[in-house]
Design a protein around this motif. Structure first.
Motif, PDB file in Angstrom:
ATOM      1  N   UNK A   1      19.126 -10.319  -2.650  1.00 59.51           N
ATOM      2  CA  UNK A   1      18.831  -9.403  -1.923  1.00 59.51           C
ATOM      3  C   UNK A   1      18.393  -7.939  -2.272  1.00 59.51           C
ATOM      4  N   UNK A   2      19.186  -7.702  -3.516  1.00 62.15           N
ATOM      5  CA  UNK A   2      18.551  -6.265  -4.116  1.00 62.15           C
ATOM      6  C   UNK A   2      17.328  -6.594  -4.687  1.00 62.15           C
ATOM      7  N   UNK A   3      16.973  -7.486  -5.317  1.00 60.66           N
ATOM      8  CA  UNK A   3      15.559  -7.714  -5.918  1.00 60.66           C
ATOM      9  C   UNK A   3      14.423  -7.944  -4.575  1.00 60.66           C
ATOM     10  N   UNK A   4      14.761  -8.333  -3.800  1.00 59.47           N
ATOM     11  CA  UNK A   4      13.920  -8.232  -2.573  1.00 59.47           C
ATOM     12  C   UNK A   4      13.748  -7.104  -2.020  1.00 59.47           C
ATOM     13  N   UNK A   5      14.873  -6.451  -1.853  1.00 61.51           N
ATOM     14  CA  UNK A   5      14.780  -4.979  -1.131  1.00 61.51           C
ATOM     15  C   UNK A   5      14.087  -4.024  -2.143  1.00 61.51           C
ATOM     16  N   UNK A   6      14.318  -3.988  -3.386  1.00 64.90           N
ATOM     17  CA  UNK A   6      13.541  -2.997  -4.207  1.00 64.90           C
ATOM     18  C   UNK A   6      12.271  -3.652  -4.652  1.00 64.90           C
ATOM     19  N   UNK A   7      11.732  -4.904  -4.526  1.00 61.46           N
ATOM     20  CA  UNK A   7      10.725  -5.601  -4.505  1.00 61.46           C
ATOM     21  C   UNK A   7       9.689  -5.012  -3.347  1.00 61.46           C
ATOM     22  N   UNK A   8      10.348  -5.002  -2.223  1.00 64.64           N
ATOM     23  CA  UNK A   8       9.422  -4.305  -0.911  1.00 64.64           C
ATOM     24  C   UNK A   8       9.095  -2.928  -1.260  1.00 64.64           C
ATOM     25  N   UNK A   9       9.888  -2.057  -1.856  1.00 62.69           N
ATOM     26  CA  UNK A   9       9.997  -0.582  -2.127  1.00 62.69           C
ATOM     27  C   UNK A   9       8.893  -0.390  -2.886  1.00 62.69           C
ATOM     28  N   UNK A  10       8.968  -1.205  -3.902  1.00 65.65           N
ATOM     29  CA  UNK A  10       7.912  -0.993  -5.120  1.00 65.65           C
ATOM     30  C   UNK A  10       6.490  -1.437  -4.865  1.00 65.65           C
ATOM     31  N   UNK A  11       6.569  -2.581  -4.140  1.00 59.72           N
ATOM     32  CA  UNK A  11       5.241  -3.234  -3.641  1.00 59.72           C
ATOM     33  C   UNK A  11       4.524  -2.085  -2.598  1.00 59.72           C
ATOM     34  N   UNK A  12       5.239  -1.648  -1.738  1.00 61.88           N
ATOM     35  CA  UNK A  12       4.617  -0.585  -0.711  1.00 61.88           C
ATOM     36  C   UNK A  12       4.300   0.604  -1.612  1.00 61.88           C
ATOM     37  N   UNK A  13       5.022   0.914  -2.754  1.00 63.97           N
ATOM     38  CA  UNK A  13       4.603   2.085  -3.628  1.00 63.97           C
ATOM     39  C   UNK A  13       3.430   1.760  -4.174  1.00 63.97           C
ATOM     40  N   UNK A  14       3.222   0.492  -4.743  1.00 64.19           N
ATOM     41  CA  UNK A  14       2.001  -0.022  -5.479  1.00 64.19           C
ATOM     42  C   UNK A  14       0.838  -0.126  -4.544  1.00 64.19           C
ATOM     43  N   UNK A  15       1.078  -0.205  -3.154  1.00 65.16           N
ATOM     44  CA  UNK A  15      -0.146  -0.343  -2.193  1.00 65.16           C
ATOM     45  C   UNK A  15      -0.816   0.973  -1.997  1.00 65.16           C
ATOM     46  N   UNK A  16       0.295   2.207  -1.851  1.00 66.46           N
ATOM     47  CA  UNK A  16      -0.041   3.204  -1.607  1.00 66.46           C
ATOM     48  C   UNK A  16      -0.339   4.090  -2.519  1.00 66.46           C
ATOM     49  N   UNK A  17      -0.597   3.643  -4.053  1.00 70.97           N
ATOM     50  CA  UNK A  17      -0.774   4.515  -5.129  1.00 70.97           C
ATOM     51  C   UNK A  17      -2.206   4.840  -5.173  1.00 70.97           C
ATOM     52  N   UNK A  18      -2.554   6.138  -5.581  1.00 74.41           N
ATOM     53  CA  UNK A  18      -3.738   6.765  -5.717  1.00 74.41           C
ATOM     54  C   UNK A  18      -4.391   6.310  -6.996  1.00 74.41           C
ATOM     55  N   UNK A  19      -5.762   6.435  -6.989  1.00 74.46           N
ATOM     56  CA  UNK A  19      -6.396   6.065  -8.147  1.00 74.46           C
ATOM     57  C   UNK A  19      -5.970   6.881  -9.498  1.00 74.46           C
ATOM     58  N   UNK A  20      -5.666   7.883  -9.289  1.00 79.64           N
ATOM     59  CA  UNK A  20      -5.326   8.740 -10.482  1.00 79.64           C
ATOM     60  C   UNK A  20      -3.926   8.329 -11.115  1.00 79.64           C
ATOM     61  N   UNK A  21      -2.910   7.762 -10.245  1.00 78.94           N
ATOM     62  CA  UNK A  21      -1.572   7.067 -10.895  1.00 78.94           C
ATOM     63  C   UNK A  21      -2.078   5.798 -11.390  1.00 78.94           C
ATOM     64  N   UNK A  22      -2.872   4.897 -10.749  1.00 78.13           N
ATOM     65  CA  UNK A  22      -3.489   3.839 -11.625  1.00 78.13           C
ATOM     66  C   UNK A  22      -4.144   3.936 -12.682  1.00 78.13           C
ATOM     67  N   UNK A  23      -4.807   4.898 -12.899  1.00 77.44           N
ATOM     68  CA  UNK A  23      -5.485   5.523 -14.113  1.00 77.44           C
ATOM     69  C   UNK A  23      -4.720   6.013 -15.050  1.00 77.44           C
ATOM     70  N   UNK A  24      -3.250   6.426 -14.763  1.00 79.32           N
ATOM     71  CA  UNK A  24      -2.437   6.635 -16.092  1.00 79.32           C
ATOM     72  C   UNK A  24      -1.730   5.466 -16.553  1.00 79.32           C
ATOM     73  N   UNK A  25      -1.776   4.257 -15.977  1.00 80.83           N
ATOM     74  CA  UNK A  25      -1.354   3.005 -16.304  1.00 80.83           C
ATOM     75  C   UNK A  25      -2.626   2.109 -16.899  1.00 80.83           C
ATOM     76  N   UNK A  26      -3.626   2.893 -17.578  1.00 81.29           N
ATOM     77  CA  UNK A  26      -4.870   2.216 -17.993  1.00 81.29           C
ATOM     78  C   UNK A  26      -5.361   1.265 -16.919  1.00 81.29           C
ATOM     79  N   UNK A  27      -5.489   1.637 -15.684  1.00 83.62           N
ATOM     80  CA  UNK A  27      -6.164   1.039 -14.712  1.00 83.62           C
ATOM     81  C   UNK A  27      -5.444  -0.313 -14.278  1.00 83.62           C
ATOM     82  N   UNK A  28      -4.233  -0.464 -14.558  1.00 82.93           N
ATOM     83  CA  UNK A  28      -3.285  -1.556 -13.897  1.00 82.93           C
ATOM     84  C   UNK A  28      -2.518  -0.966 -12.912  1.00 82.93           C
TER      85      UNK A  28
END
Length: 107
Positions: free
Chosen positions: A43-70
């Motif tokens: 349950x905790x992994x599903x809950x946190x996974x949803x939160x982190x996935x939504x964060x990943x979907x809404x990341x800007x290109x500048x934030x993606x570039x900080x992680x070397x394009x990933x």
């Protein structure tokens, strides 16, 4: 007057004690199923996974570039979702077995 045996006025029959033990075993088995670690971890992994996935979907290109394009948040969130679903599926496919009844030896 007092009783010389040192016991109070409460006397329980063997049937009363057995009924109480059976009731407590049933409660214990229910608590074991409710608080199974697979349910909590999944349950905790599903809950946190949803939160982190939504964060990943809404990341800007500048934030993606900080992680070397990933898009690390998206991939981590998906991984967490998969792990949580694995734990919950494991719980569903292999539930906690009920506690076997206690066999008493006849006197």
């Amino acid at each position: 007057m007092t009783d010389d045996s040192g016991q109070s006025g409460f006397h329980y029959s063997e049937q009363d004690v057995q009924r109480e033990v059976t009731e407590l075993e049933g409660r214990s088995a229910t608590a074991a199923r409710i608080f199974d670690l697979r349910r909590i971890i999944g349950g905790l992994f599903v809950l946190y996974g949803i939160i982190v996935t939504i964060t990943g979907i809404t990341d800007s290109q500048a934030e993606i570039d900080k992680a070397q394009g990933i898009n690390i948040n998206l991939w981590t969130g998906i991984g967490m979702l998969l792990l949580g679903v694995f734990f919950l599926a494991w719980l569903w496919l292999r539930p906690t077995p009920p506690v076997p009844p206690v066999e008493e030896a006849d006197d």
